[in-house]
Scaffold this motif. Structure first.
Motif, short mmCIF file in Angstrom:
data_model
loop_
_atom_site.label_atom_id
_atom_site.label_comp_id
_atom_site.label_asym_id
_atom_site.label_seq_id
_atom_site.Cartn_x
_atom_site.Cartn_y
_atom_site.Cartn_z
N GLU A 337 0.85 -1.20 0.00
CA GLU A 337 0.00 0.00 0.00
C GLU A 337 0.89 1.25 0.00
OE1 GLU A 337 -2.54 -0.26 3.36
OE2 GLU A 337 -3.73 -1.92 2.54
N ILE A 338 0.68 2.10 -0.97
CA ILE A 338 1.47 3.34 -1.11
C ILE A 338 0.50 4.52 -1.08
CG2 ILE A 338 3.11 4.62 -2.53
CD1 ILE A 338 3.90 1.95 -3.81
N SER A 339 0.77 5.49 -0.25
CA SER A 339 -0.11 6.67 -0.17
C SER A 339 0.75 7.94 -0.09
CB SER A 339 -1.04 6.59 1.05
OG SER A 339 -0.29 6.43 2.24
N MET A 347 -1.45 20.18 12.49
CA MET A 347 -2.78 19.76 12.05
C MET A 347 -2.67 18.36 11.46
SD MET A 347 -3.90 23.31 10.16
CE MET A 347 -5.49 22.62 9.69
N SER A 348 -3.83 17.77 11.20
CA SER A 348 -3.82 16.45 10.57
C SER A 348 -3.39 16.57 9.13
CB SER A 348 -5.22 15.82 10.66
OG SER A 348 -6.17 16.64 10.01
N ASN A 349 -2.58 15.62 8.67
CA ASN A 349 -2.08 15.66 7.30
C ASN A 349 -3.21 15.38 6.31
OD1 ASN A 349 0.53 16.06 8.31
ND2 ASN A 349 0.85 13.85 8.54
N ASP A 350 -3.10 15.97 5.12
CA ASP A 350 -4.12 15.81 4.08
C ASP A 350 -3.75 14.68 3.14
OD1 ASP A 350 -5.58 18.02 5.04
OD2 ASP A 350 -4.27 19.39 3.96
N PHE A 351 -4.71 13.84 2.86
CA PHE A 351 -4.49 12.73 1.93
C PHE A 351 -4.58 13.24 0.49
CE2 PHE A 351 -6.36 9.40 -0.77
CZ PHE A 351 -5.40 8.41 -0.65
N ILE A 352 -3.56 12.92 -0.32
CA ILE A 352 -3.55 13.33 -1.72
C ILE A 352 -4.03 12.19 -2.62
CG2 ILE A 352 -2.12 14.12 -3.64
CD1 ILE A 352 -0.33 15.53 -1.64
N GLY A 353 -3.43 11.03 -2.47
CA GLY A 353 -3.83 9.88 -3.29
C GLY A 353 -3.01 8.66 -2.93
N GLY A 354 -3.45 7.50 -3.42
CA GLY A 354 -2.76 6.27 -3.10
C GLY A 354 -2.86 5.25 -4.22
N VAL A 355 -2.13 4.14 -4.05
CA VAL A 355 -2.14 3.05 -5.02
C VAL A 355 -1.76 1.77 -4.28
CG1 VAL A 355 0.26 3.47 -5.69
CG2 VAL A 355 -1.25 2.26 -7.25
N GLU A 356 -2.33 0.64 -4.71
CA GLU A 356 -2.04 -0.66 -4.11
C GLU A 356 -1.50 -1.60 -5.18
OE1 GLU A 356 -5.40 -2.28 -2.13
OE2 GLU A 356 -5.52 -0.68 -0.61
N LEU A 357 -0.38 -2.25 -4.83
CA LEU A 357 0.26 -3.22 -5.72
C LEU A 357 0.17 -4.60 -5.06
CD1 LEU A 357 3.50 -1.23 -6.67
CD2 LEU A 357 1.27 -1.18 -7.80
#
Length: 398
Positions: A337-339, A347-357
């Protein structure tokens, strides 16, 4: 002789020598205010306005009246206005020529790179008071977020014929991009005291390029319909995303990942090379990105890693490698899992995007995982589009 002199009255004498025209009767106040009469009377008829003619004074052949003088005065004024109007029109015609730009494009299919070499510009429009300009070139890929894929050359001072000879590079360009994207090259004038000024632009559809072929262009600059705020040119296009709308997958960005299984160390080497065209999460139009990677099923602290934080960029370059000690026969059961996240202090970090291999992935992600398992000891690199995978769960509504 005395009789002849006596035949001319004093009134006529002054009228001839002094008055420029015939003697007009003096209007009475009663002509304007009939009610001042002591006895009733009908109002007098309206007075006729007589046009006074100046005496000829022997200039009947070459003399000119005031009307003729005024008419002749009007004509040069109108002609002067016409010349001024023509001058304005001619200036507008001159402004339509903004100069030319020469550049070369090359698509490297193996490395998914687009090489943009900016050679020179010629005959640019003068933007400064000294009759020159301080030009530079900005590059954008359309459609897409402007800052995420913006590149620019150096600024050259006081010239209308700049020579840059500078190569800029786009990473993560796929074959699909080459059929759907358009490259926009804008020439602007640098202004330290105010906002930079837009001179002109050219656009090239990337589908005109062939794989591995270098193509040189020489195009005239033009101005496309735009809304300018000071010097900031805001182009109106259908791809503009309104604030508050969810970020589409294409707009989250891409990540270049390398995988290699080392038989000597019995470990999986995961390389986070770089990201491209990330979504902007901060108010300044940029992000402070870093990458988290987790090998599932969870192996404890040894399965979680994260890269360093890259400040104020949408195209970070990490070049960091992480090691997972796992037998090759168990690797097929694992999922990587890569994000990508935007770091926010306090502050809480903002999620940009991810990918699963992994074995349950699809398309290019599954192909990447299989090639890593098949070609032991070989490093395999692939670009992956970031998606919603790996996003933190939304808090329940209160």
């Amino acid at each position: 002789s005395e009789g002849e002199r006596g035949s001319i009255s004093m009134q006529e004498h002054f009228a001839i020598n002094v008055c420029p025209g015939p003697i007009m009767p003096i209007p009475q106040i009663s002509d304007f205010f009939p009610r001042f009469h002591d006895f009733p009377m009908t109002p007098p008829p309206p007075r006729e306005k007589k046009i006074l003619k100046e005496p000829d004074f022997g200039l009947s052949n070459g003399g000119e009246t005031d009307g003729e003088n005024k008419e002749k005065e009007r004509k040069p004024i109108e002609e002067d206005r016409g010349e001024r109007q023509e001058g304005v029109d001619s200036d507008d015609d001159d402004e339509t020529y903004l100069g030319t730009l020469e550049f070369t494009l090359l698509f490297d299919h193996e490395n998914n790179c687009l090489h943009c070499t900016i050679h020179k510009a010629k005959g640019l429009k003068a933007m400064d008071s000294n009759g020159l300009a301080d030009p530079y070139v900005k590059l954008h890929l359309l459609p897409g977020a402007s800052k995420a894929n913006k590149l620019r050359t150096k600024t050259l001072k006081n010239t209308l014929n700049p020579v840059w000879s500078e190569t800029l590079m786009y990473h993560g360009i796929t074959a699909i991009d080459m059929t759907t994207k358009t490259l926009r090259l804008c020439v602007c004038d640098m202004d330290r005291l105010g906002r930079n000024e837009f001179i002109g632009e050219v656009r090239v559809a990337l589908k005109k390029l062939s794989k591995g072929e270098s193509k040189r262009f020489k195009m005239g600059l033009e101005r496309i319909t735009q809304v300018c705020s000071g010097c900031v040119c805001l182009y109106i296009n259908k791809e503009t995303v309104e604030q508050g709308t969810p970020v589409a997958e294409e707009e989250r960005g891409r990540i270049l990942v390398s995988l290699c299984y080392s038989p000597e160390k019995s470990c999986l080497l995961v390389g986070i090379v770089r990201c491209a065209h990330l979504a902007a999460m901060d108010s300044n139009g940029y992000s402070d990105p870093f990458v988290k990677i987790v090998l599932q099923p969870d192996m404890g602290k040894k399965s979680k890693y994260k890269t360093t934080v890259k400040k104020k960029t949408l195209n970070p370059e990490f070049n960091e490698e992480f090691v997972y000690e796992v037998p090759h026969d168990q690797l097929a059961k694992k999922t990587l899992e890569i994000s990508v996240w935007d770091y926010d202090l306090g502050m809480s970090n903002d999620f940009i995007g991810g990918v699963e291999l992994g074995i349950n992935a699809k398309g290019v992600r599954l192909k990447h995982w299989f090639e890593c398992l098949k070609h032991i000891g070989k490093k395999v690199e692939y670009w992956h589009a970031l998606t919603q995978q790996g996003a933190p769960p939304e808090p329940p509504p209160q």
